[in-house]
Design a protein around this motif. Structure first.
Motif, PDB file in Angstrom:
ATOM      1  N   ALA A 138       0.847  -1.195   0.000  1.00  0.00           N
ATOM      2  CA  ALA A 138       0.000   0.000   0.000  1.00  0.00           C
ATOM      3  C   ALA A 138       0.878   1.239   0.000  1.00  0.00           C
ATOM      4  N   ILE A 139       0.555   2.157  -0.884  1.00  0.00           N
ATOM      5  CA  ILE A 139       1.269   3.442  -0.928  1.00  0.00           C
ATOM      6  C   ILE A 139       0.231   4.519  -0.608  1.00  0.00           C
ATOM      7  N   THR A 140       0.503   5.286   0.442  1.00  0.00           N
ATOM      8  CA  THR A 140      -0.563   6.176   0.950  1.00  0.00           C
ATOM      9  C   THR A 140      -0.116   7.637   0.983  1.00  0.00           C
ATOM     10  N   PRO A 141      -1.089   8.554   0.980  1.00  0.00           N
ATOM     11  CA  PRO A 141      -0.798   9.991   0.945  1.00  0.00           C
ATOM     12  C   PRO A 141      -0.744  10.593   2.365  1.00  0.00           C
ATOM     13  N   TRP A 142      -0.463  11.891   2.413  1.00  0.00           N
ATOM     14  CA  TRP A 142      -0.280  12.555   3.710  1.00  0.00           C
ATOM     15  C   TRP A 142      -1.562  13.178   4.264  1.00  0.00           C
ATOM     16  N   ASN A 143      -2.632  13.243   3.469  1.00  0.00           N
ATOM     17  CA  ASN A 143      -3.777  14.041   3.950  1.00  0.00           C
ATOM     18  C   ASN A 143      -4.614  13.343   5.027  1.00  0.00           C
ATOM     19  N   ALA A 178       3.309  -1.454   4.039  1.00  0.00           N
ATOM     20  CA  ALA A 178       2.831  -0.082   3.859  1.00  0.00           C
ATOM     21  C   ALA A 178       3.997   0.845   3.625  1.00  0.00           C
ATOM     22  N   LYS A 179       3.818   1.728   2.609  1.00  0.00           N
ATOM     23  CA  LYS A 179       4.769   2.814   2.429  1.00  0.00           C
ATOM     24  C   LYS A 179       4.005   4.123   2.585  1.00  0.00           C
ATOM     25  N   PRO A 180       4.074   4.717   3.791  1.00  0.00           N
ATOM     26  CA  PRO A 180       3.339   5.964   3.993  1.00  0.00           C
ATOM     27  C   PRO A 180       4.022   7.134   3.296  1.00  0.00           C
ATOM     28  N   ALA A 181       3.326   8.259   3.225  1.00  0.00           N
ATOM     29  CA  ALA A 181       3.908   9.462   2.605  1.00  0.00           C
ATOM     30  C   ALA A 181       5.063   9.965   3.462  1.00  0.00           C
ATOM     31  N   PRO A 182       6.096  10.523   2.835  1.00  0.00           N
ATOM     32  CA  PRO A 182       7.253  10.999   3.606  1.00  0.00           C
ATOM     33  C   PRO A 182       6.905  12.131   4.571  1.00  0.00           C
ATOM     34  N   GLU A 183       5.828  12.860   4.270  1.00  0.00           N
ATOM     35  CA  GLU A 183       5.428  13.968   5.153  1.00  0.00           C
ATOM     36  C   GLU A 183       4.842  13.444   6.464  1.00  0.00           C
ATOM     37  N   ASP A 207      12.855   6.609   0.157  1.00  0.00           N
ATOM     38  CA  ASP A 207      12.675   7.204  -1.163  1.00  0.00           C
ATOM     39  C   ASP A 207      11.493   6.565  -1.917  1.00  0.00           C
ATOM     40  N   ALA A 208      10.507   7.411  -2.255  1.00  0.00           N
ATOM     41  CA  ALA A 208       9.255   6.898  -2.828  1.00  0.00           C
ATOM     42  C   ALA A 208       9.481   6.188  -4.161  1.00  0.00           C
ATOM     43  N   GLU A 209      10.312   6.800  -4.998  1.00  0.00           N
ATOM     44  CA  GLU A 209      10.495   6.243  -6.332  1.00  0.00           C
ATOM     45  C   GLU A 209      11.180   4.866  -6.266  1.00  0.00           C
ATOM     46  N   THR A 222      -2.112  -1.275  -3.729  1.00  0.00           N
ATOM     47  CA  THR A 222      -3.242  -0.369  -3.535  1.00  0.00           C
ATOM     48  C   THR A 222      -2.670   1.008  -3.237  1.00  0.00           C
ATOM     49  N   PHE A 223      -3.161   1.994  -3.971  1.00  0.00           N
ATOM     50  CA  PHE A 223      -2.530   3.327  -3.944  1.00  0.00           C
ATOM     51  C   PHE A 223      -3.591   4.404  -3.808  1.00  0.00           C
ATOM     52  N   THR A 224      -3.307   5.387  -2.961  1.00  0.00           N
ATOM     53  CA  THR A 224      -4.091   6.620  -2.954  1.00  0.00           C
ATOM     54  C   THR A 224      -3.111   7.764  -3.141  1.00  0.00           C
ATOM     55  N   GLY A 225      -3.360   8.590  -4.138  1.00  0.00           N
ATOM     56  CA  GLY A 225      -2.451   9.707  -4.403  1.00  0.00           C
ATOM     57  C   GLY A 225      -2.787  10.356  -5.722  1.00  0.00           C
ATOM     58  N   SER A 226      -1.790  10.956  -6.328  1.00  0.00           N
ATOM     59  CA  SER A 226      -2.036  11.745  -7.535  1.00  0.00           C
ATOM     60  C   SER A 226      -2.265  10.850  -8.762  1.00  0.00           C
ATOM     61  N   THR A 227      -2.993  11.392  -9.723  1.00  0.00           N
ATOM     62  CA  THR A 227      -3.223  10.676 -10.986  1.00  0.00           C
ATOM     63  C   THR A 227      -1.887  10.439 -11.690  1.00  0.00           C
TER      64      THR A 227
HETATM   65  P1  ADP Z   1       0.809  14.160  -3.433  1.00  0.00           P
HETATM   66  O1  ADP Z   1       1.156  15.047  -4.577  1.00  0.00           O
HETATM   67  O2  ADP Z   1      -0.499  14.381  -2.836  1.00  0.00           O
HETATM   68  O3  ADP Z   1       1.919  14.029  -2.412  1.00  0.00           O
HETATM   69  P2  ADP Z   1       1.688  11.725  -4.642  1.00  0.00           P
HETATM   70  O4  ADP Z   1       0.964  10.900  -5.646  1.00  0.00           O
HETATM   71  O5  ADP Z   1       2.951  12.392  -5.072  1.00  0.00           O
HETATM   72  O6  ADP Z   1       0.609  12.749  -4.100  1.00  0.00           O
HETATM   73  O7  ADP Z   1       2.037  10.852  -3.348  1.00  0.00           O
HETATM   74  C1  ADP Z   1       1.206   9.845  -2.831  1.00  0.00           C
HETATM   75  C2  ADP Z   1       2.095   8.710  -2.366  1.00  0.00           C
HETATM   76  O8  ADP Z   1       2.817   8.214  -3.486  1.00  0.00           O
HETATM   77  C3  ADP Z   1       3.153   9.097  -1.327  1.00  0.00           C
HETATM   78  O9  ADP Z   1       3.337   8.042  -0.426  1.00  0.00           O
HETATM   79  C4  ADP Z   1       4.393   9.296  -2.185  1.00  0.00           C
HETATM   80  O10 ADP Z   1       5.598   9.127  -1.455  1.00  0.00           O
HETATM   81  C5  ADP Z   1       4.199   8.173  -3.191  1.00  0.00           C
HETATM   82  N1  ADP Z   1       4.956   8.338  -4.448  1.00  0.00           N
HETATM   83  C6  ADP Z   1       5.380   9.469  -5.046  1.00  0.00           C
HETATM   84  N2  ADP Z   1       6.040   9.189  -6.190  1.00  0.00           N
HETATM   85  C7  ADP Z   1       6.045   7.834  -6.329  1.00  0.00           C
HETATM   86  C8  ADP Z   1       6.549   6.915  -7.306  1.00  0.00           C
HETATM   87  N3  ADP Z   1       7.196   7.330  -8.388  1.00  0.00           N
HETATM   88  N4  ADP Z   1       6.335   5.598  -7.095  1.00  0.00           N
HETATM   89  C9  ADP Z   1       5.664   5.152  -6.024  1.00  0.00           C
HETATM   90  N5  ADP Z   1       5.165   5.965  -5.066  1.00  0.00           N
HETATM   91  C10 ADP Z   1       5.345   7.287  -5.212  1.00  0.00           C
END
Ligand code: ADP
Length: 477
Positions: free
Chosen positions: A147-152, A174-179, A207-209, A225-230
């Motif tokens: 799971a990759i999750t956002p900070w909100n 789980a990989k939470p957001a770095p924030e 490192d997220a990438e 399973t991911f919540t975050g940007s398109t």
């Molecule tokens: P926001 O812009 O709201 O931070 P992101 O989509 O950038 O939304 O981030 C949501 C999650 O995705 C975070 O946990 C972030 O670390 C992670 N993330 C960002 N870039 C990548 C990537 N290239 N691969 C996998 N996870 C990523």
């Protein structure tokens, strides 16, 4: 909270990065350093994947009732630790403490709900064409889930995913957001306290990438399973091709709120305040575009300005605060850019933002009218406490404007005519529609979008399907 450490949880043990690297976590309100968390190496990430791989074999064999009991125990522990968890969320994310407490209850509800679903993963028996043959369908856990999750919503976004995965019998990374990793690490500590076996839940930071690529390329991880940007969601779709991984994606939204001429305006304004200003406008289902019938637009706009003026901006730990800081400088720059460009392009800034003190990321409630669909503020996700108001003359125009976006997560509409509201809701191209309601999230309801807002559903009786695979047994006697 027992065992809570600013380290990663891998195979039931707290781990620093093997090369000693860390990443700082800061309070978005005070800008003070809260902690340094591990920035894991690639081999550390692999050990988390191996740990989850091993634990899956054990966890899937644990009877459903036992898994259910463990999840219910975790839900109760989350509630018992509301004060600590809420303070952690407010410290690293910035939202007002009352909202953080609400998020704890909401997150615990997912564990409670999926503890109830864990014991209802029923199969099927289907009549065959022959008396000597039986056709059976069983549902089994898909395997290791990442799971990759956002900070909100640092707790709730993780809870939604973890609760469903564990209920299905999957192990979890789980990989939470770095924030906002601290809340995730606190949840990790509670999973140990709840007695969930070592390796079933792993929480990794860094490192997220690099972590994203390691998870996506691993054949052991069967679902992400991911919540975050398109934007990141599209990267994951591309990466998933290599191992044909199942995905659940909850991506960006651009929610319209349609106010019809027969709406109860005071209810619409209260709905707008909740749907726009909650979490300083930083939710993927926040109202992004106000579409107000031209007959009621002046009345709605004036009432919204009056309410917005009453909102207190400040540190989330202060009980009077309604709106905390934006998460970081990039967020502030984006919201500022969108407001300035709308103003330049002829929009009317009715309630202008007060100047932001240097170095801070507070952005006051702002109300802008005379918005046109060509403006960036209409097309982009604002993610800030800014109301962008456009008008429409009839229902056809409202639907055309509302649907004119590549996104399709949430939409809202206000009307006192139930027939009209239902027929408009049916024509809105969104995964969720709030009718006279902007508070639509609930563990028992299917959360998710269509179009570029993603696919899959979280929560509800449908949510567990995303973590299961069907197996058909053809039995000849
Ligand atoms: P926001 O812009 O709201 O931070 P992101 O989509 O950038 O939304 O981030 C949501 C999650 O995705 C975070 O946990 C972030 O670390 C992670 N993330 C960002 N870039 C990548 C990537 N290239 N691969 C996998 N996870 C990523």
């Amino acid at each position: 909270m027992k065992n809570f450490r600013f380290e990663c949880l891998i195979n039931g043990m707290w781990r620093a990065s093997s090369d000693g690297k860390t990443t700082p976590v800061t309070n978005p309100s005070s800008k003070k350093l809260l902690a340094n968390v591990p920035s894991l190496s690639k081999s550390d990430v692999q050990s988390a994947i191996d740990s989850a791989g091993k634990a899956f074999e054990l966890w899937r064999e644990i009877p459903a009732r036992k898994r259910s009991d463990l999840l219910l125990g975790l839900a109760n522990l989350i509630i018992a630790h509301t004060d600590t968890l809420a303070a952690t969320i407010t410290a690293e994310q910035g939202k007002p403490l009352a909202e953080s407490r609400g998020e704890i209850t909401y997150a615990a509800n997912y564990f409670r709900w999926f503890s109830e679903e864990a014991v209802r993963i029923n199969g099927d028996i289907i009549p065959s064409d022959s008396n000597s043959k039986r056709i059976m369908v069983i549902k089994q856990p898909i395997g290791v889930v990442a799971a990759i999750t956002p900070w909100n919503f640092p707790l709730a976004m993780l809870a939604r995913k973890m609760a469903a995965a564990l209920a299905a019998g999957c192990s979890f990374i789980a990989k939470p957001a770095p924030e906002t990793p601290l809340t995730a690490l606190a949840l990790a500590a509670l999973t140990l306290e709840a007695g969930i076996p070592a390796g079933v839940v792993n929480v990794i930071t860094g490192d997220a990438e690099m972590i994203g690529a390691a998870l996506m390329h691993s054949p052991t991880v069967r679902k992400v399973t991911f919540t975050g940007s398109t934007e990141v969601g599209k990267i994951l779709i591309r990466q998933s091709a290599e191992t044909v991984k199942k995905l659940t994606l909850e991506l960006g939204g651009n929610a319209p709120l349609v106010v019809c001429d027969d709406a109860d305006i005071s209810k619409a304004v209260e709905g707008a305040v909740f749907g726009k200003f909650r979490n300083a406008g930083q939710t993927c289902i926040c109202v992004n575009r106000f579409l107000v019938h031209e007959k009621v637009a002046p009345q709605f706009t004036d009432a919204l300005i009056t309410r917005a003026k009453q909102l207190v901006v400040g540190d989330g730990m202060n009980s009077a605060t309604d709106i905390g800081p934006l998460i970081n400088n990039d967020a502030l720059a984006k919201v500022t850019r969108l407001v300035e460009s709308a103003s330049r392009e002829g929009a009317k800034v009715n309630l202008p933002p007060a100047p932001t003190p240097a170095g801070s990321t507070f952005f006051p409630p702002t109300v802008i009218s005379n918005i046109t669909p060509q403006m960036s503020i209409w097309k982009e996700e604002i993610f800030g406490p800014v109301c962008a108001i456009a008008t429409f003359a009839n229902d056809e125009e409202a639907i055309a404007l509302a649907n004119n976006t590549p996104h399709g997560l949430a939409a809202y509409l206000y009307s006192t005519n139930l027939n009209r509201a239902l027929s408009l809701a049916e024509r809105l191209d969104f995964g969720m529609v709030g009718i006279n309601d902007t508070s639509i999230s609930a563990a028992q309801a299917p959360f998710g979008g269509i179009k570029e807002s993603g696919f899959g559903r979280e929560g509800s009786k449908y949510g567990i399907d995303d973590y299961l695979v069907l197996k058909y047994l053809s039995v000849q006697s």
